[in-house]
Write an enzyme that holds these catalytic residues in place. Sequence first.
Site, short mmCIF file in Angstrom:
data_model
loop_
_atom_site.label_atom_id
_atom_site.label_comp_id
_atom_site.label_asym_id
_atom_site.label_seq_id
_atom_site.Cartn_x
_atom_site.Cartn_y
_atom_site.Cartn_z
N CYS A 25 0.82 -1.22 0.00
CA CYS A 25 0.00 0.00 0.00
C CYS A 25 0.85 1.26 0.00
CB CYS A 25 -0.89 0.02 1.24
SG CYS A 25 -1.79 -1.49 1.55
N ARG A 37 -5.68 6.29 -3.53
CA ARG A 37 -6.10 4.89 -3.60
C ARG A 37 -6.37 4.34 -2.20
NH1 ARG A 37 -3.25 0.53 -2.25
NH2 ARG A 37 -3.65 -1.48 -3.24
#
Length: 338
Positions: free
Chosen positions: A195, A236
């Site tokens: 991530c 995101r």
Amino acid sequence: MPPLSAGTDAVSVVGLEHAGATILTPAVLGSIQLTDLLAWVSIAAFFVALLLRWRGALESARYLATSAWIAFGSFWLSMVPYYYYEMQSPLQTVLALAALPLCAYTGYLLWDGRDSLFVLTKAIAFMGLIYLPVETIPVFRAWLIETTAAQTHFAMELLGHSPGLSEGANGYMSRFDFDPNETVTGRTTYIILACTGIGSMAIFGGLIASVKAPLRRKATAFALAIGVIWFLNLIRNVFIGLASPWGWFQQEWLVSFMTTYMGAEESRVSFLVAHNYIAQSLSVVALVGITYAIVKIVPEVLAPLEEVLFVLTGTEYDLFDALDKEHVRADGGPDHEQ
């Protein structure tokens, strides 16, 4: 929609994390798993092959690079069970399955005398050099994950959500601590290494590092790539981190399709749609856009990209001509920068 019943341990991963022996874990002496070993061996072999070529031992360099490519493909093949069973990601599963035959074919082409593939070999080597230390050195890994989690949480606060951070299943302060009794799905997410955007950063860092070009242009391109990736990755993470608990994609028809045909848990549908389908698809678009921007600054990176296209299609492409770029070569050829 009424909240779905789920306990406080209903947590989805925003990316990639522990999955037994099929995933890279922090490596310590005497405790290196198969995937760690395959990754390190292949990257080290790439660099040794490049050194052999630099010293003039071309045949030995070809043989070693061929073995390195096969090892690299085997590494990705070992990731298939995780992508398929844990992440339930069709895109990542297909790419991991395709990696071994593509890598083996690349190695064969090198062994057969296509020396231009050494520039692609060099790019992959530098990608690994950027990524693997962060993946395997705990202090760097912890800092990157927790910094990303803190930045994502700050962005959530700007949008009116302040769940707080707690310890995730990976042991880092990276879990968005939404109250499961107040959200739609009862689930939440936590940040892991994938991530942070380090994978994409390593890709562009490796491409830029692998070619010969003036340092100023390479530094500019690298700074641009890192900045854009960081910003888009933050968006995101916020998107997935809010879509999962608040059930943005828990529509009845989607839930029915995902549970019936994709084997998904009902409460995970919103996470899977946001993460595996929307975010990953847009990531491909973003990578193409970033690549185009980098090419404008360092057109030399077209050389390794041409080799990628040849491996994929078996056809020679002249991207320099197609994009109306002066033919500067990755091996240090003409560069008429003003």
